[in-house]
Design a protein around this motif. Structure first.
Motif: not given
Length: 396
Positions: A115-117, A119-121, A124-125, A282, A303, A307
């Motif tokens: 999920i972090a991959r 993300s809009g950050n 982090l991605a 992912r 969000p 999800l």
């Protein structure tokens, strides 16, 4: 007048020639099978003759003999002098323990990373992308050696790192709080465990699949479990206490101790498997069409709700079959525990083969154990996969 060359008839291809050579009758197949069996019989007779020259008797009678070696860490009670069968059972229990805990932790970490991959950050991605590429392109054995070296480089118990005042990291292992039960009666405690487990599994399944969660039924189940536990603790003289680890002299006393070998193996397997699981998650999330996201946003869902209620239930159809492969890989990769000194089934079987000389039988036992574990994990995951697959796909 022009003439055109017409291609001549093609000859039969290799598969057709092979079928023609074999003929319609199964005689050639019987001869081929007989030849294969004869080769195996020749190998078996040579192996038996070699073992006879060394004074060894083929078979598994040695399992009832006494094993004169210790096992450093066991789930099942074991001591030197017990049978080889019990020693192998203790090694199997160690393998099952690390496989179950590893699959659960790898799933939690892998889902979070997947999920972090997405993300809009950007930071982090990018970090998750580097994490995945590093772990998937380096050997697992090298990673296990690295984790083992890191844990053994930790300070001794007197200078152990403390977290939250109850978790200690030292070169002798990891110490965490534990719950101890006195006066336990399984005839009383088993129904409470079954009820609690049923409530937890039902809640997890409904949250993941996005189906309606029937709160009254869950509340009755949980309250019934608590009532049974309370009755068992009060009426039958049972007592539950939380044991916190604490520094005492040159060691850490109390709590649950995780040996350096087990902790290094567990961390190595979880971290390595989580990289593959994150990519599975992912890809499963990205397989859901963007229209599903837009429709959910139009309904005013947050969000997290999108999800959990819309995307993940559909992504599970893609995620679950690939997760089976990841769990099987983690279970089989636990055989590398012998490299860092954790007494799993491979380590105990190797010691058994060295002390008895029954190397062939030990290899057969290892193969049968991992085959059984792999088929069991696959069967359980396939049962879950049938529950999340679309009805239309099931009909097709």
């Amino acid at each position: 007048m022009t003439s055109t060359l017409q291609p001549g008839p093609r000859g039969p291809g290799f598969p057709s020639r092979l079928r023609t050579w074999l003929g319609p009758l199964p005689l050639q197949q019987h001869l081929l099978l007989a030849g294969v069996l004869a080769i195996f019989a020749l190998f078996g007779s040579n192996t038996a003759e070699s073992m006879h020259r060394m004074g060894l008797t083929p078979g598994f009678n040695f399992l009832s003999h006494q094993a004169n070696f210790e096992i450093g860490e066991t789930v099942l009670p074991y001591s030197a002098g017990d049978t080889y069968a019990r020693a192998l059972a203790a090694g199997l229990a160690n393998t099952v323990k690390v496989a179950i805990v590893g699959c659960v932790l790898a799933t939690v970490l892998g889902v979070a990373l997947g999920i972090a991959r997405l993300s809009g950050n950007l930071l982090l991605a990018t970090f998750v992308h580097g994490y995945v590429e590093l772990l998937r392109n380096t050997p697992l054995l090298l990673q296990l050696f690295l984790w083992s070296a890191i844990i053994h480089a930790l300070p001794p118990p007197r200078g152990a790192y403390a977290f939250l005042g109850s978790i200690y990291l030292s070169n002798r292992g990891v110490y965490v709080p534990s719950i101890s039960l006195q006066g336990l009666s399984w005839a009383i405690w088993l129904p409470a465990i079954m009820l609690t487990g049923y409530a937890s599994l039902s809640l997890s399944r409904r949250l993941l699949t996005g189906t309606n969660f029937y709160m009254p039924k869950a509340a009755i189940t949980v309250l019934g479990s608590l009532a049974v536990c309370t009755l068992a603790l009060t009426s039958f003289g049972l007592a539950a206490t939380i044991d916190l680890p604490a520094k005492g002299g040159f060691n850490i006393k109390g709590g649950l101790s995780l040996t350096p070998e087990f902790f290094a193996l567990l961390i190595g397997l979880v971290v390595n498997a989580s990289a593959s699981i994150s990519e599975i998650v992912r890809s499963g999330i990205q397989s859901v069409k963007s229209g599903q996201w837009e429709a959910a946003r139009a309904l005013g869902l947050s969000p997290a709700q999108i999800l959990r209620l819309v995307v993940l239930p559909q992504a599970l159809r893609v995620i679950t079959p690939l997760m089976i492969s990841s769990f099987l890989d983690l279970t089989k990769n636990s055989s590398l525990a012998v490299a860092i000194g954790y007494p799993d089934i491979v380590s105990v079987a190797n010691t058994t083969a060295n002390t008895t000389g029954q190397a062939l039988e030990a290899i057969c036992i290892i193969a049968a154990v991992y085959l059984t574990l792999s088929l069991s994990v696959s069967a359980l995951m396939n049962l879950y996969n049938r529950r999340v697959v679309l009805r239309g796909e099931t009909r097709r």
